[in-house]
Design a protein around this motif. Structure first.
Motif, mmCIF file in Angstrom:
data_model
loop_
_atom_site.group_PDB
_atom_site.id
_atom_site.type_symbol
_atom_site.label_atom_id
_atom_site.label_comp_id
_atom_site.label_asym_id
_atom_site.label_seq_id
_atom_site.Cartn_x
_atom_site.Cartn_y
_atom_site.Cartn_z
ATOM 1 N N TRP A 72 0.813 -1.141 0.050
ATOM 2 C CA TRP A 72 -0.102 -0.090 -0.034
ATOM 3 C C TRP A 72 0.776 1.274 0.148
ATOM 4 N N TYR A 74 3.792 1.422 -1.428
ATOM 5 C CA TYR A 74 4.146 1.665 -2.737
ATOM 6 C C TYR A 74 3.251 1.929 -3.960
ATOM 7 N N SER A 75 1.992 1.526 -3.776
ATOM 8 C CA SER A 75 0.709 1.991 -4.826
ATOM 9 C C SER A 75 -0.026 3.055 -4.119
ATOM 10 N N LYS A 76 -0.256 3.242 -3.062
ATOM 11 C CA LYS A 76 -1.170 4.360 -2.510
ATOM 12 C C LYS A 76 -0.398 5.591 -1.564
ATOM 13 N N GLY A 239 -2.291 7.310 -7.500
ATOM 14 C CA GLY A 239 -3.112 6.773 -8.274
ATOM 15 C C GLY A 239 -4.600 7.398 -8.012
ATOM 16 N N ARG A 308 2.554 -6.493 -9.443
ATOM 17 C CA ARG A 308 1.982 -6.498 -8.234
ATOM 18 C C ARG A 308 2.723 -6.084 -6.927
ATOM 19 N N ALA A 309 1.940 -4.959 -6.448
ATOM 20 C CA ALA A 309 2.380 -4.038 -5.360
ATOM 21 C C ALA A 309 2.848 -4.911 -4.102
ATOM 22 N N SER A 394 -5.803 -7.583 -4.004
ATOM 23 C CA SER A 394 -4.829 -6.992 -3.159
ATOM 24 C C SER A 394 -5.361 -7.483 -1.703
#
Length: 501
Positions: A72, A74-76, A239, A308-309, A394
């Motif tokens: 999370w 990394y992605s958010k 994102g 894949r995060a 996720s």
């Protein structure tokens, strides 16, 4: 990375965990009683403060620490810090409610959360309903942990162990010592796993920071994020998929989810004072999350194109860390996953046997105790394994969906600790309505207006609970007094008597 060391280190950890779990049975007298609900279910209410501290701590951080949280981050971005609020709240909940739950169990013979609900409202049907609803959330959590475990074996073996086989191996390992030793195995293995996770998380985190910045300061990582990827430091994130409303309602839903394993852990303590001491120490353990979150932020600029995060920590470790540390990361991640899946599998088996099948089939306590041990096998083989092999999305989203369902049992706890007038029919109506809304807003119309499906469920659930309770008979006065003498000894007992009349 072609070395076999990471896989060997990870498999050695599994062997050690199995040995600890099997040895947790103790002496001959304890083994002879393992078929009893008291012994297999709540370890004879014998756990001391250190074991309980590590049991609750390790059980609550899970695969989220090594996969979900870095993923999370990394992605958010900063949305990941919802967990800081959630975990702080868990410690407060344990400190305040844990001793009361322990006293309920010690005085009234409860071994599960649902049996306490059935007793408070004098309704085995309500206990069964609560057990089934909580089972949905608990199984979602167990699936999350199993997916994480299997993926670790897949990565550590270089793809030699496919995910489906990893699922089978992990669940089979847990089944062996969980059947043999029950809650005692969970306590002993979680103590070992908790120490391992704490050491590995900080070793990996500090080494990753040093490899990325040349120093050991986390500040350098965030300064670079601020200069190059500032969107990750604000909501809704780079994102733009984490709104303020979803972030906030996810926290609220998480806070209102009294998961059954935690309840069972509280009842396994040797005394109410033991729980309060353990809960006081809990925040000292939750720093385990911080270094792994930082690894996720490092991945933003070091590994920009991950498919894949959730794998960011593993991918970074395999590219930048020594092979032994990669192996320890694999073992630590597997420890995190197993330490959380064990109590959820155990609690589902215990509660379905005690709160659903025993009243339905009129079973004795001795038969129910044997059944609870056996029930872990079909739960693992027929439910958890197929769902985990399907590899749902996720890891964090699986967790949040599970908590959304679990939060719908909140009315039962309101009536147990705060509102003597709560009725059996009111609680039942609220749970059913909230569950159906959560199902609809999870599957048919996911999270309308960016608000968590479980929160929508509570919006419908709580007014129905209150309204129906006010127009239906309350529980008998002596039962209400019995509970509120423990739940609210300084004044609400008198109100409980009046409300129940």
């Amino acid at each position: 990375m072609n070395s076999l060391w990471p896989l060997l280190i990870t498999l050695i950890y599994v062997a050690i965990a199995m040995m600890i779990g099997l040895r947790a049975r103790g002496g001959q007298a304890t083994r002879a009683n393992m078929n009893s609900l008291e012994e297999w279910g709540v370890a004879g209410r014998s756990m001391g403060p250190v074991t309980l501290y590590l049991l609750i701590a390790a059980g609550s951080v899970s695969a989220y620490t090594f996969m979900g949280a870095p993923g999370w981050a990394y992605s958010k971005g900063v949305a990941v810090f919802y967990v800081a609020i959630y975990l702080a709240y868990l410690a407060l909940i344990a400190w305040y409610f844990g001793p009361k739950v322990w006293q309920f169990g010690a005085e009234f013979g409860h071994v599960t959360q649902a049996s306490a609900i059935a007793d408070r409202y004098q309704s085995p049907a309500l206990g069964a309903l609560a057990s089934l609803v909580m089972a949905v959330g608990s199984i979602a959590y167990a699936v999350l942990q199993t997916v994480g475990s299997a993926y670790i074996l897949f990565v550590m073996s270089g793809g030699i162990i496919p995910v489906w086989l990893g699922v089978v191996l992990v669940l089979a390992s847990i089944a062996v010592y969980l059947y043999a030793s029950g809650q005692r195995a969970i306590g002993r293995t979680n103590a070992f796993q908790g120490v391992l996770m704490l050491v590995v998380a900080w070793a990996v985190g500090l080494w990753a920071v040093h490899s990325a910045t040349g120093g050991l300061s986390f500040a350098a990582v965030f300064e670079r994020i601020q200069a190059e990827h500032v969107a990750f430091l604000t909501l809704p994130g780079a994102g733009r998929d984490m709104s303020f409303s979803f972030w906030t309602t996810s926290i609220i839903v998480s806070m209102f989810s009294f998961m059954p394993p935690v309840w069972t852990q509280w009842m396994s303590a040797s005394s109410a004072r033991t729980i309060r001491r353990s809960a006081t120490w809990l925040p000292t353990y939750y720093v385990v999350i911080l270094p792994m979150v930082v690894v996720g932020f490092i991945g933003i600029y070091s590994l920009p194109d991950l498919a894949r995060a959730d794998t960011v920590a593993l991918e970074y470790a395999m590219q930048h860390l020594p092979v032994v540390l990669v192996g320890l990361l694999g073992a630590g991640t597997l420890a995190a996953s197993m330490s959380s899946s064990e109590p959820f599998i155990h609690s589902v088996s215990l509660s379905l046997s005690k709160d659903v099948l025993q009243p339905l089939l009129k079973l004795s306590n001795a038969t129910t105790g044997r059944l609870a041990r056996l029930m872990i096998l079909p739960i693992m083989a027929l439910v958890i394994a197929p769902l985990a092999i399907a590899e749902p999305g996720s890891l964090v989203m699986i967790l949040l969906v599970g908590l959304g369902f679990a939060s719908q049992v909140l009315p039962a706890f309101v009536g147990m600790f705060f509102w003597p007038r709560a009725s059996r029919l009111g609680v039942m109506a609220g749970i059913v309505a909230g569950f159906l809304v959560t199902v609809a807003f999870t599957t048919l119309w996911p999270h309308p207006l960016g608000i968590h499906a479980g929160f929508w469920g509570l919006i419908i659930n709580l007014p129905i609970f209150v309204g129906v309770s006010l127009v239906t008979p309350a529980t008998q006065a002596d039962v209400v007094e019995r509970f509120f003498r423990i739940a609210a000894p300084r004044g609400l007992t008198r109100l409980g008597k009046k409300a129940a009349l």
